[in-house]
Write a protein that holds these residues in place. Structure first.
Motif, PDB file in Angstrom:
ATOM      1  N   LYS A  81       0.829  -1.207   0.000  1.00 38.78           N
ATOM      2  CA  LYS A  81       0.000   0.000   0.000  1.00 38.78           C
ATOM      3  C   LYS A  81       0.860   1.251   0.000  1.00 38.78           C
ATOM      4  CE  LYS A  81      -3.956  -2.052   2.394  1.00 38.78           C
ATOM      5  NZ  LYS A  81      -4.709  -2.091   3.657  1.00 38.78           N
ATOM      6  N   LEU A  82       1.908   1.259   0.843  1.00 36.80           N
ATOM      7  CA  LEU A  82       2.785   2.423   0.926  1.00 36.80           C
ATOM      8  C   LEU A  82       3.565   2.646  -0.375  1.00 36.80           C
ATOM      9  CD1 LEU A  82       4.099   2.074   4.584  1.00 36.80           C
ATOM     10  CD2 LEU A  82       2.464   3.743   3.703  1.00 36.80           C
ATOM     11  N   GLN A  83       3.939   1.569  -1.046  1.00 37.56           N
ATOM     12  CA  GLN A  83       4.610   1.709  -2.334  1.00 37.56           C
ATOM     13  C   GLN A  83       3.669   2.325  -3.366  1.00 37.56           C
ATOM     14  OE1 GLN A  83       6.006  -2.306  -3.025  1.00 37.56           O
ATOM     15  NE2 GLN A  83       8.057  -1.822  -2.257  1.00 37.56           N
ATOM     16  N   THR A  84       2.403   1.921  -3.335  1.00 37.22           N
ATOM     17  CA  THR A  84       1.414   2.494  -4.246  1.00 37.22           C
ATOM     18  C   THR A  84       1.228   3.985  -3.961  1.00 37.22           C
ATOM     19  OG1 THR A  84       0.256   0.381  -4.414  1.00 37.22           O
ATOM     20  CG2 THR A  84      -0.984   2.345  -5.024  1.00 37.22           C
ATOM     21  N   VAL A  85       1.104   4.348  -2.689  1.00 38.28           N
ATOM     22  CA  VAL A  85       0.949   5.763  -2.316  1.00 38.28           C
ATOM     23  C   VAL A  85       2.196   6.544  -2.730  1.00 38.28           C
ATOM     24  CG1 VAL A  85       0.809   7.330  -0.333  1.00 38.28           C
ATOM     25  CG2 VAL A  85      -0.678   5.332  -0.441  1.00 38.28           C
ATOM     26  N   ASN A  86       3.361   5.948  -2.537  1.00 35.54           N
ATOM     27  CA  ASN A  86       4.613   6.606  -2.902  1.00 35.54           C
ATOM     28  C   ASN A  86       4.660   6.886  -4.405  1.00 35.54           C
ATOM     29  OD1 ASN A  86       7.150   7.703  -2.565  1.00 35.54           O
ATOM     30  ND2 ASN A  86       8.194   5.738  -2.680  1.00 35.54           N
ATOM     31  N   ARG A  87       4.253   5.915  -5.225  1.00 37.68           N
ATOM     32  CA  ARG A  87       4.222   6.117  -6.685  1.00 37.68           C
ATOM     33  C   ARG A  87       3.250   7.234  -7.053  1.00 37.68           C
ATOM     34  NH1 ARG A  87       4.812   0.472  -6.810  1.00 37.68           N
ATOM     35  NH2 ARG A  87       2.580   0.176  -6.850  1.00 37.68           N
ATOM     36  N   GLN A  88       2.087   7.248  -6.417  1.00 37.27           N
ATOM     37  CA  GLN A  88       1.098   8.287  -6.707  1.00 37.27           C
ATOM     38  C   GLN A  88       1.635   9.663  -6.325  1.00 37.27           C
ATOM     39  OE1 GLN A  88      -2.235   6.861  -4.432  1.00 37.27           O
ATOM     40  NE2 GLN A  88      -2.983   5.516  -6.052  1.00 37.27           N
ATOM     41  N   LEU A  89       2.263   9.758  -5.164  1.00 38.64           N
ATOM     42  CA  LEU A  89       2.815  11.041  -4.730  1.00 38.64           C
ATOM     43  C   LEU A  89       3.959  11.489  -5.644  1.00 38.64           C
ATOM     44  CD1 LEU A  89       2.799  10.614  -0.850  1.00 38.64           C
ATOM     45  CD2 LEU A  89       1.293  12.055  -2.227  1.00 38.64           C
ATOM     46  N   SER A  90       4.776  10.552  -6.075  1.00 37.23           N
ATOM     47  CA  SER A  90       5.864  10.892  -6.997  1.00 37.23           C
ATOM     48  C   SER A  90       5.311  11.447  -8.297  1.00 37.23           C
ATOM     49  CB  SER A  90       6.729   9.662  -7.288  1.00 37.23           C
ATOM     50  OG  SER A  90       7.386   9.239  -6.123  1.00 37.23           O
ATOM     51  N   GLN A  91       4.244  10.830  -8.793  1.00 36.10           N
ATOM     52  CA  GLN A  91       3.624  11.312 -10.029  1.00 36.10           C
ATOM     53  C   GLN A  91       3.040  12.707  -9.824  1.00 36.10           C
ATOM     54  OE1 GLN A  91       3.870   9.780 -13.024  1.00 36.10           O
ATOM     55  NE2 GLN A  91       3.061  11.713 -13.764  1.00 36.10           N
ATOM     56  N   LYS A  92       2.449  12.961  -8.669  1.00 38.11           N
ATOM     57  CA  LYS A  92       1.908  14.295  -8.379  1.00 38.11           C
ATOM     58  C   LYS A  92       3.030  15.329  -8.338  1.00 38.11           C
ATOM     59  CE  LYS A  92      -2.316  13.133  -5.895  1.00 38.11           C
ATOM     60  NZ  LYS A  92      -3.056  13.251  -4.635  1.00 38.11           N
ATOM     61  N   VAL A  93       4.158  14.983  -7.726  1.00 36.67           N
ATOM     62  CA  VAL A  93       5.292  15.900  -7.667  1.00 36.67           C
ATOM     63  C   VAL A  93       5.784  16.223  -9.078  1.00 36.67           C
ATOM     64  CG1 VAL A  93       7.732  16.079  -6.979  1.00 36.67           C
ATOM     65  CG2 VAL A  93       6.036  15.272  -5.345  1.00 36.67           C
TER      66      VAL A  93
END
Length: 141
Positions: A81-93
């Motif tokens: 789950k945290l890896q998925t959130v991390n990917r989403q946040l990276s894409q937002k950045v």
């Protein structure tokens, strides 16, 4: 009759704990074997205790394996789950940085246009003043 009582006791004892059907089968088999052999009361009691212990140990082992599996899968699920959130946040950045770059470019262009407008205003100000009839000197006749 006593064997039947043992079987029903075993089934009642392990059913609420979610005893696996295979363990119930083994309990039935133990009682059946004791009947078939015609063992004495003390030997039968000893076998019953061994059977109960065997069933209890197997059930305990099964529960222990399930706990261990949950202990491993729980953190792994959190990692996923945290890896998925991390990917989403990276894409937002990345998107925000791209937007920021576009805005900075647009701001730079607007500053150039504003500077050009100011320069042109300064250049054409004297011309406007000379063409303005109110700015022409009044004749003294």
């Amino acid at each position: 009759m006593e064997n039947h009582h043992l079987l029903s006791t075993l089934i009642r004892a392990f059913s609420p704990m979610g005893c696996h059907p295979t363990l119930i089968f083994f309990a039935q088999r133990i009682v059946f074997e004791q009947r078939r052999r015609g063992q004495s009361a003390s030997a039968e009691h000893h076998c019953q205790r061994e059977g109960l212990r065997m069933i209890s140990n197997r059930d305990s082992t099964r529960r222990s394996r399930m706990r261990k599996k949950q202990q491993i899968e729980g953190p792994q699920s959190q990692v996923n789950k945290l890896q998925t959130v991390n990917r989403q946040l990276s894409q937002k950045v990345i998107n925000l940085l791209e937007n920021n770059h576009e805005i900075l470019q647009e701001n730079f262009q607007l500053k150039r246009v504003s500077t050009l407008h100011n320069v042109l205003s300064d250049v054409f100000a004297p011309l406007r003043n000379s063409n303005d009839p109110s700015m022409t000197p009044k004749s003294t006749s």
